[in-house]
Every structure is written in C-alpha cells, then in structure tokens.
Design an enzyme around this catalytic site. Structure first.
Site, PDB file in Angstrom:
ATOM      1  N   GLN A 152      -4.492  -1.994   9.647  1.00  0.00           N
ATOM      2  CA  GLN A 152      -4.471  -3.259   9.310  1.00  0.00           C
ATOM      3  C   GLN A 152      -5.021  -4.244   9.986  1.00  0.00           C
ATOM      4  O   GLN A 152      -4.650  -4.294  11.286  1.00  0.00           O
ATOM      5  CB  GLN A 152      -3.088  -3.381   8.753  1.00  0.00           C
ATOM      6  CG  GLN A 152      -2.775  -4.642   8.023  1.00  0.00           C
ATOM      7  CD  GLN A 152      -3.456  -4.844   6.721  1.00  0.00           C
ATOM      8  OE1 GLN A 152      -3.566  -3.589   5.983  1.00  0.00           O
ATOM      9  NE2 GLN A 152      -3.673  -6.001   6.037  1.00  0.00           N
ATOM     10  N   ASP A 156     -10.963   2.296   4.024  1.00  0.00           N
ATOM     11  CA  ASP A 156     -11.298   0.958   4.053  1.00  0.00           C
ATOM     12  C   ASP A 156     -12.575   0.492   3.645  1.00  0.00           C
ATOM     13  O   ASP A 156     -13.010  -0.553   3.314  1.00  0.00           O
ATOM     14  CB  ASP A 156     -10.873   0.110   5.361  1.00  0.00           C
ATOM     15  CG  ASP A 156      -9.702  -0.501   5.026  1.00  0.00           C
ATOM     16  OD1 ASP A 156      -9.157  -1.037   3.940  1.00  0.00           O
ATOM     17  OD2 ASP A 156      -8.764  -0.792   6.325  1.00  0.00           O
ATOM     18  N   LYS A 163       0.788  -1.133  -0.152  1.00  0.00           N
ATOM     19  CA  LYS A 163       0.045   0.001   0.139  1.00  0.00           C
ATOM     20  C   LYS A 163       0.873   1.467   0.091  1.00  0.00           C
ATOM     21  O   LYS A 163       0.738   2.107  -0.743  1.00  0.00           O
ATOM     22  CB  LYS A 163      -0.881  -0.064   1.176  1.00  0.00           C
ATOM     23  CG  LYS A 163      -2.260  -1.176   1.137  1.00  0.00           C
ATOM     24  CD  LYS A 163      -2.719  -1.302   2.338  1.00  0.00           C
ATOM     25  CE  LYS A 163      -3.736  -2.490   2.142  1.00  0.00           C
ATOM     26  NZ  LYS A 163      -4.471  -2.915   3.397  1.00  0.00           N
TER      27      LYS A 163
HETATM   28  N1  GUN Z   1      -6.611  -7.254   6.356  1.00  0.00           N
HETATM   29  C1  GUN Z   1      -6.569  -7.829   5.180  1.00  0.00           C
HETATM   30  N2  GUN Z   1      -7.350  -7.217   4.334  1.00  0.00           N
HETATM   31  C2  GUN Z   1      -7.515  -5.815   4.642  1.00  0.00           C
HETATM   32  C3  GUN Z   1      -7.851  -4.584   4.414  1.00  0.00           C
HETATM   33  O1  GUN Z   1      -8.230  -4.593   2.992  1.00  0.00           O
HETATM   34  N3  GUN Z   1      -7.839  -3.816   5.046  1.00  0.00           N
HETATM   35  C4  GUN Z   1      -7.228  -3.748   6.238  1.00  0.00           C
HETATM   36  N4  GUN Z   1      -7.337  -2.778   7.167  1.00  0.00           N
HETATM   37  N5  GUN Z   1      -6.823  -4.898   6.958  1.00  0.00           N
HETATM   38  C5  GUN Z   1      -6.865  -5.833   6.009  1.00  0.00           C
END
Ligand code: GUN
Length: 296
Positions: free
Chosen positions: A97, A120, A53
């Site tokens: 996350q 998100d 990211k």
């Molecule tokens: N853990 C697995 N996929 C994601 C996601 O798209 N966003 C976040 N914040 N955590 C995750």
C-alpha cells in the site's frame, strides 16, 4: 437535464458475481486464490483501503494476509517481506500500500514484486505491457473505469477523451488503455495536468472527461461540454463536523453543478472506488489462473 448515475457498486457486484464462478473452478483444481497486502505505518486512509481489500477477499473466499509494519521499517526488511511473498505458493497477488514512508524507495519495492504477482499493475513490466497493447495485469482503477464505460455502453472509439491528471497509477495508464487499437479503446486521448494552459478550453472538448487530480471540486460546470460522460476518480476527505467521522468524501468534480450538464456521471463515493477493489480481486483471480497455465 440531470445526468444518469453510473452505479459503481452495482457494476462491482456484477464483476464479483463473474469472479465467483472462476474462483469455484480454481478450487475444483485445488487452487485458492491468495492476496497479500503490506501496510507500512498508520496512515488512516491506507488502513481503510487495506481493510476494504481484506473484506472483499473474505466475501469472495479469496485467501488474504495483511502484513502490518511500523513506519520505521528499513528498506531491507520491506524487501525481504516482498521476497518471501514472491516465494509463497499460497499468495498469487502482492500489493504494497502506498504512500510509503519517505526513507523507503518505492520504485525499488515495486521492482522486487514478481510481475506475475503484481496485482496492482504498478511494476514497469505491467505498465510496459499496457503501453504496447498486450496487457497482462492491468492497474485496477483504470481497468475499473473501462469496465464502467463498457457496462453503460459508452464506446470510446473515435471519441475525444480528456484525462485530467498524469499520475502513474491512474492518469497515464487510463490514457494508454483508451488509445490502444481494440475494443473499448480507439479514443483520441488528451492528458491535461497542472501545467496545462487554459484547462477549461481543453476539458470542454471532452466527450468523456476523466478527473484524476486529487483536489476537491476542481472540475466545475463551465469546464464540461453538454452531454459529456464524466468519470470522477477523486477521493478527497473534506472536514464536515456534522458527520460522525468529522469528514466526508468528495470527488474532483463539482457533482451538483456538473450533473446538470453531463449525460452520465460517477458519484463519490459509489462510483470508481468500488470498481478499483473489484478489479483487484479480478487481477488476483487472473494471477491464480495463470499459475495453472504456466506452473509457476
Ligand atoms: N494507494 C492508493 N491507492 C493505491 C492502490 O491502488 N494500490 C496501492 N498499493 N496503494 C495505493
């Protein structure tokens, strides 16, 4: 006949290209979109995701911060980090996350994120807006799936869509998006899950089959209708001593066999995964654009 491949990398590239223009326009108005990722603990998959990211931000000249904290962090400390990011004008998008350590109440953390910065799309405000057909910030993976279908001119209208998996971040929101009245929606949606009786009978009805189970190879060829469009959301690590890392990534679909029956199929990796990150960038840019419109 072998299925056509849905190339998530190429579609993600076209999303990024469109974003570049919007980012330039924002910069001309003095706004640099900014994303903060909070990473708690040392889960290897989470580290990989967060690094990807941050790299995606760098490529698009989006400002990014990664806040790394040990798994021993308290609920109050994590809440304070999110509150500070809520108040930080350089940050338009916040993601924490998951998974978080067991002693942390994840919902409480999500509720602390200002909905305007919820890139998100996990906050109940964002989820509710999707459900009532007024999406603001759409969860990234479901949004990425819709973009893939759109790019390959697969119109879900009137089609039977079967989603396997009922998670809050993929199964439920993608089902909600596809059943709305409107473009790239209007589908007849079934959500199947671990308690579904005769799963194969249900999945064989699908014109569009979306697998979001989190278990390798669950969808076998006998579960797929001839000519179906198959979207594989799974990202599963399976041991493979022949690779440098000792593992490889596979989806929830038995790709080799199912691609003999499907008309279109996403590979893993290179299908849905790149779209999730592209749509996160898109949400960050949208959140930055909103600050110009609303002044907050
Ligand atoms: N853990 C697995 N996929 C994601 C996601 O798209 N966003 C976040 N914040 N955590 C995750």
């Amino acid at each position: 006949m072998a299925a056509g491949l849905i190339d998530g990398k190429a579609v993600a590239k076209s999303v990024r290209k469109e974003l570049k223009g919007r980012i330039t326009a924002l910069k001309e108005r003095g706004v640099v979109p900014g994303l903060a990722a909070v990473l708690v603990g040392d889960d290897p998959a989470s580290q990989t995701y967060v690094n990807s990211k941050a790299r995606a931000c760098e490529k698009l000249a989006i400002y990014s911060e990664v806040i790394r904290k040990p798994a021993t962090i308290s609920q109050d400390e994590l809440t304070k980090i999110v509150e500070d990011l809520n108040a930080n004008d350089r940050i338009h998008g916040i993601l924490v996350q998951s998974p978080l350590p067991k002693h942390i109440d994840e919902l409480s953390v999500t509720l602390t994120i200002r909905p305007e910065k919820d890139v998100d799309g996990f906050h109940p405000h964002s989820v509710g807006m999707v459900l009532i057909g007024r999406p603001v910030l759409i969860p990234c993976t479901p949004h990425g799936i819709i973009k893939l279908l759109e790019h390959y001119e697969v119109d879900p209208s009137g089609k039977e869509v079967v989603v396997v998996g009922r998670s809050n971040i993929v199964g439920k929101p993608v089902a909600a998006l596809l059943l709305q009245k409107g473009p790239m929606a209007n589908a007849t949606v079934t959500v199947a899950h671990s308690r579904t009786r005769d799963l194969s009978e249900v999945t064989r009805r699908a014109d569009i089959l979306i697998a979001a189970i989190g278990h390798p190879g669950t969808i076998t060829a006998d579960m797929v209708k001839q000519g179906a469009v198959v979207i594989d959301v799974g990202v599963n690590r399976v041991d493979d001593p022949s690779t440098e890392k000792g593992y490889r990534l596979v989806g929830d679909v038995d790709f080799e066999a199912v691609s003999q029956k499907a008309s279109l199929i996403t590979p893993v990796p290179g299908g849905v995964g790149p779209m999730t990150i592209a749509m996160l960038m898109s949400n960050t840019v949208s959140a930055a654009e909103q600050t110009l419109l609303t002044g907050i």
